[in-house]
Scaffold this motif. Structure first.
Motif, mmCIF file in Angstrom:
data_model
loop_
_atom_site.group_PDB
_atom_site.id
_atom_site.type_symbol
_atom_site.label_atom_id
_atom_site.label_comp_id
_atom_site.label_asym_id
_atom_site.label_seq_id
_atom_site.Cartn_x
_atom_site.Cartn_y
_atom_site.Cartn_z
ATOM 1 N N THR A 83 61.271 -27.343 -16.276
ATOM 2 C CA THR A 83 59.885 -27.308 -16.754
ATOM 3 C C THR A 83 59.372 -25.872 -16.837
ATOM 4 N N LYS A 84 59.879 -25.002 -15.978
ATOM 5 C CA LYS A 84 59.408 -23.612 -15.951
ATOM 6 C C LYS A 84 59.717 -22.866 -17.244
ATOM 7 N N ILE A 85 60.662 -23.353 -18.037
ATOM 8 C CA ILE A 85 60.936 -22.729 -19.334
ATOM 9 C C ILE A 85 59.720 -22.898 -20.241
ATOM 10 N N PHE A 86 59.104 -24.070 -20.227
ATOM 11 C CA PHE A 86 57.885 -24.299 -20.996
ATOM 12 C C PHE A 86 56.729 -23.472 -20.435
ATOM 13 N N THR A 87 56.657 -23.365 -19.121
ATOM 14 C CA THR A 87 55.607 -22.565 -18.494
ATOM 15 C C THR A 87 55.758 -21.095 -18.863
ATOM 16 N N LEU A 88 56.984 -20.600 -18.817
ATOM 17 C CA LEU A 88 57.250 -19.215 -19.214
ATOM 18 C C LEU A 88 56.797 -18.968 -20.646
ATOM 19 N N TYR A 89 57.157 -19.875 -21.537
ATOM 20 C CA TYR A 89 56.787 -19.703 -22.949
ATOM 21 C C TYR A 89 55.265 -19.689 -23.113
ATOM 22 N N THR A 90 54.584 -20.581 -22.398
ATOM 23 C CA THR A 90 53.122 -20.638 -22.457
ATOM 24 C C THR A 90 52.502 -19.320 -22.001
ATOM 25 N N GLY A 119 42.443 -19.775 -18.148
ATOM 26 C CA GLY A 119 41.318 -18.850 -18.052
ATOM 27 C C GLY A 119 41.195 -17.941 -19.259
ATOM 28 N N ILE A 120 42.326 -17.634 -19.889
ATOM 29 C CA ILE A 120 42.301 -16.825 -21.110
ATOM 30 C C ILE A 120 41.812 -17.659 -22.295
ATOM 31 N N LEU A 121 42.232 -18.926 -22.341
ATOM 32 C CA LEU A 121 41.947 -19.789 -23.479
ATOM 33 C C LEU A 121 40.572 -20.437 -23.419
ATOM 34 N N THR A 122 40.049 -20.654 -22.200
ATOM 35 C CA THR A 122 38.775 -21.357 -22.018
ATOM 36 C C THR A 122 37.956 -20.637 -20.947
ATOM 37 N N ASP A 123 36.821 -21.219 -20.586
ATOM 38 C CA ASP A 123 36.003 -20.620 -19.534
ATOM 39 C C ASP A 123 36.183 -21.315 -18.190
ATOM 40 N N THR A 124 37.189 -22.190 -18.087
ATOM 41 C CA THR A 124 37.488 -22.854 -16.815
ATOM 42 C C THR A 124 38.969 -22.737 -16.505
ATOM 43 N N LEU A 125 39.289 -22.918 -15.225
ATOM 44 C CA LEU A 125 40.680 -22.845 -14.778
ATOM 45 C C LEU A 125 41.198 -24.260 -14.561
ATOM 46 N N ASN A 126 41.939 -24.748 -15.547
ATOM 47 C CA ASN A 126 42.538 -26.073 -15.480
ATOM 48 C C ASN A 126 43.842 -26.032 -16.258
ATOM 49 N N SER A 127 44.956 -26.297 -15.583
ATOM 50 C CA SER A 127 46.271 -26.116 -16.198
ATOM 51 C C SER A 127 46.509 -27.015 -17.404
ATOM 52 N N GLU A 128 45.817 -28.161 -17.454
ATOM 53 C CA GLU A 128 45.982 -29.062 -18.589
ATOM 54 C C GLU A 128 45.535 -28.404 -19.893
ATOM 55 N N ASN A 129 44.519 -27.548 -19.806
ATOM 56 C CA ASN A 129 44.063 -26.828 -20.996
ATOM 57 C C ASN A 129 45.190 -26.015 -21.617
ATOM 58 N N ALA A 130 45.947 -25.333 -20.778
ATOM 59 C CA ALA A 130 47.041 -24.483 -21.271
ATOM 60 C C ALA A 130 48.168 -25.328 -21.854
ATOM 61 N N ARG A 131 48.521 -26.420 -21.162
ATOM 62 C CA ARG A 131 49.602 -27.278 -21.656
ATOM 63 C C ARG A 131 49.243 -27.878 -23.016
ATOM 64 N N ASN A 132 48.029 -28.383 -23.122
ATOM 65 C CA ASN A 132 47.604 -28.981 -24.390
ATOM 66 C C ASN A 132 47.573 -27.957 -25.514
ATOM 67 N N TYR A 133 47.077 -26.767 -25.212
ATOM 68 C CA TYR A 133 46.971 -25.731 -26.244
ATOM 69 C C TYR A 133 48.349 -25.369 -26.805
ATOM 70 N N ILE A 134 49.300 -25.135 -25.939
ATOM 71 C CA ILE A 134 50.610 -24.666 -26.414
ATOM 72 C C ILE A 134 51.334 -25.752 -27.199
ATOM 73 N N LEU A 135 51.172 -27.022 -26.790
ATOM 74 C CA LEU A 135 51.808 -28.119 -27.520
ATOM 75 C C LEU A 135 51.162 -28.328 -28.882
ATOM 76 N N GLU A 136 49.848 -28.161 -28.957
ATOM 77 C CA GLU A 136 49.134 -28.414 -30.201
ATOM 78 C C GLU A 136 49.207 -27.251 -31.182
ATOM 79 N N ASN A 137 49.532 -26.054 -30.693
ATOM 80 C CA ASN A 137 49.524 -24.875 -31.557
ATOM 81 C C ASN A 137 50.902 -24.257 -31.753
ATOM 82 N N ASN A 138 51.527 -23.806 -30.686
ATOM 83 C CA ASN A 138 52.796 -23.083 -30.814
ATOM 84 C C ASN A 138 54.020 -23.980 -30.853
ATOM 85 N N LEU A 139 53.885 -25.200 -30.366
ATOM 86 C CA LEU A 139 55.052 -26.090 -30.306
ATOM 87 C C LEU A 139 54.816 -27.377 -31.103
#
Length: 422
Positions: free
Chosen positions: A70-77, A279-299
């Motif tokens: 799973t860390k491969i996806f985290t690294l890419y994000t 935190g970079i993508l939104t104004d709150t710290l929630n890991s789901e935000n990052a996972r959703n963003y990378i799947l919907e945009n870069n992947l």
């Protein structure tokens, strides 16, 4: 006559390559069809990123529990969202007070990461006000095992990590506790658990071991108190930052976090990277935000959408396919310089979690991320052949009853076949 000779030569080369590919397939088929692999679930995909040829495919579209793959996806994000230097904290000067909030950066007073940027900044500032509520996630990830809570590999997630959110206890050469704040919370007796489930009381048996690293429970009061003791100054805890534009203090070089993430399979850093990305993508710290963003945009083109619930792979809720793993490996291969990419991944026989495996007694040829949970072992990354080709692969094994060492031995034989024959 000359044209005929050239045609015959080319025909021989094509036939020879096809014959070689067939022999390699037959050899790997024989291994995977053996009794060893019969009573487990296995997926294996090998791709040449230059020719885009699939060299071997076995259950590659099936879902597996990936563990730390799973860390491969985290690294890419993280690579797609975070700057070269870690955002250490956000702050605003208002009147005579410095207001600051966490960004999820894991490096503040971390036991192993040597960066003092944020510490020095706060130490040299007066009238500190710590804002805590920007963390909108859970301390533990979905599906994390409850009986892991007192072990070093399962620290809590938080907005402002401090000392890696763990207590380090040493009895060599003299007894010490870090952070000092918890010195009176350590009981020196033998106990089935390293920590009480719901409070920061720790157990250390120095007759059984000379050091121990234990996660502590994080909350605003505990973090504020540790900060006060470490900085030797009072900290006021506040509910919100004042109006105005926040500034960001940048600290540790991100590649140092990526190397520790991949080489040591650091679960804590993995989780915090997704929080930082949020935190970079939104104004709150929630890991789901990052996972959703990378799947919907870069992947968006990923072959099978994963079930992806944490950054580390501690959760058995995660589900990924070998095809999806290779898809992200290919993205990394195309977007990063090869030297940097292979430096971030552990090297077989040389570094990190692969130091004792896949050396082949020759030049290093495996650069990959392992993933281990009980009865599961996965390895995904890059394989260098003797001819200099770099292949992408994902080899995923679930539900075996053999030892993981036996599984690795079988995998190593297959990797050596690929290395020697392609």
């Amino acid at each position: 006559m000359k044209k005929i000779s050239i045609l015959l030569l080319l025909s021989g080369l094509v036939f020879g390559c096809a014959s070689l590919k067939k022999r390699v397939h037959k050899s790997i088929d024989k291994s995977l069809d053996s009794s060893f692999f019969n009573n487990q679930f296995t997926g294996f995909l090998v791709v040449d990123p230059i020719s885009r040829d699939t060299l071997y495919d076995y259950n590659s579209d099936k879902y597996f529990t990936p563990a730390s793959n799973t860390k491969i996806f985290t690294l890419y994000t993280a690579l797609k969202t975070l700057p070269k230097k870690a955002p250490a904290l956000n702050y605003i000067h208002h009147n005579d007070t410095l207001y600051f909030e966490g960004t999820g950066d894991p490096s503040f007073l971390h036991h192993y990461l040597k960066d003092s940027t944020a510490y020095t900044f706060l130490k040299n500032s007066d009238n500190l006000a710590f804002c805590y509520p920007n963390f909108q996630d859970t301390p533990m990830g979905p599906g994390w095992s409850w009986d892991d809570l007192s072990w070093y590999y399962s620290p809590e997630r938080s907005a402002f990590p401090i000392f890696g959110n763990t207590v380090m206890i040493h009895d060599t050469p003299t007894y010490s506790v870090s952070p000092n704040y918890f010195t009176d919370s350590v009981v020196q007796i033998q106990n089935a658990w390293n920590r009480e489930k719901n409070r920061n009381v720790f157990y250390f048996d120095k007759t059984a071991r000379d050091s121990l690293e234990i996660p502590f429970k994080t909350d605003k009061k505990t973090v504020g108190s540790i900060l006060e003791e470490s900085l030797v100054k009072p900290i006021n805890i506040v509910l919100k930052m004042p109006e105005g534009e926040k500034k960001t203090l940048y600290g540790i070089d991100m590649d140092s976090l990526y190397v520790r993430l991949m080489h040591e399979s650091d679960n804590f850093i993995a989780e915090q990277l997704l929080i930082m990305a949020s935190g970079i993508l939104t104004d709150t710290l929630n890991s789901e935000n990052a996972r959703n963003y990378i799947l919907e945009n870069n992947l968006k083109g990923i072959p099978q959408e994963p079930r992806w619930v944490d950054g580390s792979g501690l959760s058995r809720y995660n589900l990924f396919t070998p095809q999806s793993m290779v898809y992200v490996l290919n993205q990394l291969y195309r977007e990063l310089p090869e030297e940097r990419l292979l430096m971030i991944f552990p090297t077989g026989g040389v570094s990190g979690t692969l130091k004792s495996w896949y050396s082949g007694n020759q030049e290093p040829y495996i650069f990959a991320k392992s993933g281990s949970l009980s009865n599961n072992y996965c390895l995904s990354g890059y394989l260098r052949t003797k001819k200099g080709k770099l292949l992408l692969f994902s080899f995923m094994n679930n539900h075996f009853r053999h030892s993981s060492s036996e599984v690795k031995e079988q995998m190593q034989a297959i990797f050596e076949t690929l290395r020697d024959r392609y």
